[in-house]
Design a protein around this motif. Structure first.
Motif, PDB file in Angstrom:
ATOM      1  N   SER A 106       0.919  -1.041   0.026  1.00  0.00           N
ATOM      2  CA  SER A 106      -0.107  -0.083  -0.136  1.00  0.00           C
ATOM      3  C   SER A 106       0.940   1.241   0.000  1.00  0.00           C
ATOM      4  CB  SER A 106      -0.886   0.016   1.106  1.00  0.00           C
ATOM      5  OG  SER A 106      -1.496  -1.353   1.503  1.00  0.00           O
ATOM      6  N   THR A 107       0.553   2.156  -1.078  1.00  0.00           N
ATOM      7  CA  THR A 107       1.367   3.378  -0.793  1.00  0.00           C
ATOM      8  C   THR A 107       0.495   4.607  -0.432  1.00  0.00           C
ATOM      9  OG1 THR A 107       0.764   4.131  -3.057  1.00  0.00           O
ATOM     10  CG2 THR A 107       2.533   2.390  -2.782  1.00  0.00           C
ATOM     11  N   GLY A 108       1.178   5.442   0.141  1.00  0.00           N
ATOM     12  CA  GLY A 108       0.129   6.775   0.432  1.00  0.00           C
ATOM     13  C   GLY A 108       1.030   7.462   1.683  1.00  0.00           C
ATOM     14  N   ASP A 109       1.135   8.688   1.655  1.00  0.00           N
ATOM     15  CA  ASP A 109       1.558   9.382   2.970  1.00  0.00           C
ATOM     16  C   ASP A 109       0.463   9.445   4.055  1.00  0.00           C
ATOM     17  OD1 ASP A 109       4.173   9.959   2.223  1.00  0.00           O
ATOM     18  OD2 ASP A 109       3.764  11.877   1.514  1.00  0.00           O
ATOM     19  N   GLU A 110      -0.728   9.546   3.655  1.00  0.00           N
ATOM     20  CA  GLU A 110      -1.926   9.550   4.411  1.00  0.00           C
ATOM     21  C   GLU A 110      -2.358   8.163   5.342  1.00  0.00           C
ATOM     22  OE1 GLU A 110      -1.762   8.750   1.413  1.00  0.00           O
ATOM     23  OE2 GLU A 110      -3.706   8.322   0.569  1.00  0.00           O
ATOM     24  N   LEU A 111      -1.511   7.218   4.935  1.00  0.00           N
ATOM     25  CA  LEU A 111      -2.090   5.941   5.446  1.00  0.00           C
ATOM     26  C   LEU A 111      -1.712   5.542   6.795  1.00  0.00           C
ATOM     27  CD1 LEU A 111      -1.598   3.194   2.567  1.00  0.00           C
ATOM     28  CD2 LEU A 111      -3.380   4.854   2.892  1.00  0.00           C
TER      29      LEU A 111
ATOM     30  N   TYR B   6       2.019  13.313  -6.791  1.00  0.00           N
ATOM     31  CA  TYR B   6       2.516  12.510  -5.838  1.00  0.00           C
ATOM     32  C   TYR B   6       2.345  11.287  -6.120  1.00  0.00           C
ATOM     33  CZ  TYR B   6       3.461  16.894  -3.577  1.00  0.00           C
ATOM     34  OH  TYR B   6       3.838  18.246  -3.254  1.00  0.00           O
ATOM     35  N   ASP B   7       1.965  10.812  -7.661  1.00  0.00           N
ATOM     36  CA  ASP B   7       1.643   9.312  -7.595  1.00  0.00           C
ATOM     37  C   ASP B   7       3.082   8.890  -8.262  1.00  0.00           C
ATOM     38  OD1 ASP B   7      -0.946   9.132  -7.203  1.00  0.00           O
ATOM     39  OD2 ASP B   7      -1.604  10.152  -8.863  1.00  0.00           O
ATOM     40  N   PHE B   8       3.709   8.417  -7.131  1.00  0.00           N
ATOM     41  CA  PHE B   8       5.069   7.946  -7.573  1.00  0.00           C
ATOM     42  C   PHE B   8       5.135   6.474  -8.005  1.00  0.00           C
ATOM     43  CE2 PHE B   8       6.179  11.596  -5.040  1.00  0.00           C
ATOM     44  CZ  PHE B   8       6.902  12.225  -5.816  1.00  0.00           C
TER      45      PHE B   8
ATOM     46  N   GLY C 295      -2.710   2.391  -5.002  1.00  0.00           N
ATOM     47  CA  GLY C 295      -2.443   3.951  -4.844  1.00  0.00           C
ATOM     48  C   GLY C 295      -1.214   4.420  -5.808  1.00  0.00           C
ATOM     49  N   GLY C 296      -1.182   5.655  -5.967  1.00  0.00           N
ATOM     50  CA  GLY C 296       0.043   6.114  -6.617  1.00  0.00           C
ATOM     51  C   GLY C 296      -0.016   6.060  -8.207  1.00  0.00           C
ATOM     52  N   VAL C 297      -0.984   5.555  -8.822  1.00  0.00           N
ATOM     53  CA  VAL C 297      -0.878   5.256 -10.345  1.00  0.00           C
ATOM     54  C   VAL C 297      -1.858   6.336 -11.087  1.00  0.00           C
ATOM     55  CG1 VAL C 297      -0.354   2.890 -10.132  1.00  0.00           C
ATOM     56  CG2 VAL C 297      -2.686   3.401 -10.193  1.00  0.00           C
TER      57      VAL C 297
ATOM     58  N   SER D 167       5.635   5.443   1.882  1.00  0.00           N
ATOM     59  CA  SER D 167       4.979   6.702   1.969  1.00  0.00           C
ATOM     60  C   SER D 167       5.438   7.142   0.442  1.00  0.00           C
ATOM     61  CB  SER D 167       5.901   7.450   2.761  1.00  0.00           C
ATOM     62  OG  SER D 167       7.426   7.459   2.516  1.00  0.00           O
ATOM     63  N   ASP D 168       5.012   8.268   0.047  1.00  0.00           N
ATOM     64  CA  ASP D 168       4.844   8.564  -1.246  1.00  0.00           C
ATOM     65  C   ASP D 168       6.330   9.404  -1.399  1.00  0.00           C
ATOM     66  OD1 ASP D 168       2.103   8.018  -2.309  1.00  0.00           O
ATOM     67  OD2 ASP D 168       1.580   9.607  -0.973  1.00  0.00           O
ATOM     68  N   ASP D 169       7.126   8.549  -1.771  1.00  0.00           N
ATOM     69  CA  ASP D 169       8.657   8.937  -1.793  1.00  0.00           C
ATOM     70  C   ASP D 169       9.406   8.102  -3.001  1.00  0.00           C
ATOM     71  OD1 ASP D 169      11.312  10.167  -0.688  1.00  0.00           O
ATOM     72  OD2 ASP D 169      11.512   8.273  -0.732  1.00  0.00           O
TER      73      ASP D 169
HETATM   74 MG    MG Z   1      -1.719   8.095  -3.153  1.00  0.00          MG
END
Ligand code: MG
Ligand code: AMP
Length: 384
Positions: A178-183, A250-252, A243-245, A221-223
């Protein structure tokens, strides 16, 4: 680089590694996929037998009832009556017991009355209550087929065929990232703007249902660098990310595959779930699911699951209880509840409304350019 639903499935299927076959004891085989056809090693039933508790006799003796028959013995499961049933005679018999020689019919116990030295039949004995040897399957007959999922009923059937272990496809190892700074992981406090990581918990369950070995990786995280390190740590046949696609800055996950890996497709002509991405990173097939909770689970159901199992969900035809709009260039999926054989649109169709898949666990599928009015027949995928 956008593809149709069918193309997406095929392309993911083609990236999967070949599956090894191994023999698995029955108790470990639940949910796995059968690797080859299986034949019966015996007849079932193994002898002609009774389907009921009652008496075995000659049908011709019982055509006019009531009739008294002489009792000359009993046949029970595992212990056959050794003699022959002659005219006017009967043998007490129990479910699964071999039919004695001479007898051809059964009268159930409910239709019997004990009389001295015998029984009185209130109803004629019936040949329909005799199970013939090999009625279910015969020695050498193919009864289970390669590619079938070993449900409990099929494991029971394999046992009945005489197999203690069965050839199965080694489960695919699928890692979930799972990706995302908010998770935030459930169980920990959350502040406004954050969201509990729910996708991974749905995906792991769906993978298990699909007979895969699921590995949940820690959220990332989104990095770009952190993402690359996480992808590199995956020891799996396939990596599923969430996430992130999408199109955002920030969709890394998207950037990682485009810049450091490879992309087979980006975007599937479907809604919800459009931005899904298929690619690879150093030989590891990567399927990027969109982060929106409904999108990730729906894309899994209609693309990933069929590719992993080789078995798409089979739609049932139901009547539309609501009108369903299609989309010009996309397959549209509507979450619906099914009542009285009709499919009704769930009120909130947003791809972030996760409770919709709990309250309305079925999807109406409207093909590109399609439209369904109330009363039309529609294809519905039942998710539970
Ligand atoms: Mg995301
Ligand atoms: P993204 O695809 O990364 O732009 O995410 C789209 C939406 O899905 C955002 O609202 C995210 O907060 C949400 N989301 C992304 N990943 C998850 C997750 N693992 N669990 C729950 N929601 C998520």
């Amino acid at each position: 680089m956008s593809v149709s639903l069918g193309e997406a499935r095929t392309m993911l299927g083609e990236l999967l590694p070949p599956r090894q076959t191994r023999m698995t004891p029955l108790l470990g085989a639940y949910g796995l996929t059968l690797a080859s056809d299986l034949q019966a090693t015996v007849n079932h039933p193994s002898a002609t037998e009774s389907a009921l508790d009652g008496v075995a006799c000659r049908e011709a003796d019982t055509l006019s009832v009531p009739v008294r028959l002489e009792l000359i013995g009993e046949s029970r499961a595992g212990a056959t009556f050794a003699g022959v049933v002659g005219p006017g005679q009967a043998v007490r018999i129990y479910t699964g017991a071999p039919l004695p020689a001479g007898a051809d019919a059964i009268c159930p116990v409910e239709q019997l009355e004990d009389v001295p030295g015998g029984v009185r039949l209130r109803r004629p004995a019936s040949v329909a209550d005799v199970r013939r040897e090999g009625d279910d399957f015969r020695t050498g007959e193919t009864v289970l087929y390669a590619g079938q999922r070993l449900t409990p009923a099929r494991v029971a059937l394999a046992a009945a065929l005489g197999h203690a272990e069965v050839p199965t496809l080694a489960p695919l190892r699928v890692a979930v990232l799972s990706t995302g700074d908010e998770l935030i992981e459930p169980g920990r406090p959350l502040v406004a703007g954050q969201v509990y990581n729910s996708n991974a918990y749905g995906l792991v369950g769906l993978l298990r249902e699909a007979g895969c070995e699921a590995i949940m990786l820690p959220p990332v995280s989104d990095d770009l660098a952190a993402l690359e390190a996480a992808v590199a740590s995956a020891r799996a046949d396939v990596l599923l990310t969430s996430g992130g696609v999408s199109m955002g800055k920030y969709d890394f996950m998207r950037d990682l595959l485009i810049e450091h890996g490879e992309v087979r497709f980006w975007k599937v002509r479907m809604r919800p779930g459009g931005p899904a991405m298929l690619g690879g990173w150093k030989g590891l097939p990567v399927f990027g699911l969109p982060g929106n909770p409904v999108s990730s689970l729906v894309v899994f159901q209609v693309i990933v699951r069929p590719a992993l199992t080789g078995r798409p969900l089979t739609p049932v035809r139901l009547r539309a209880g609501s009108a369903f709009r299609g989309l010009a260039d996309k397959t549209a999926f509507w979450r619906v509840t099914v009542r009285g054989g009709e499919a009704f649109a769930y009120a909130q169709q947003g791809s972030g409304v996760l409770r919709s898949l709990s309250d309305a666990p079925a999807l109406v599928m409207i093909p590109e350019g399609g439209l369904a009015a109330v009363g039309d027949e529609v294809d519905v995928l039942l998710l539970e």
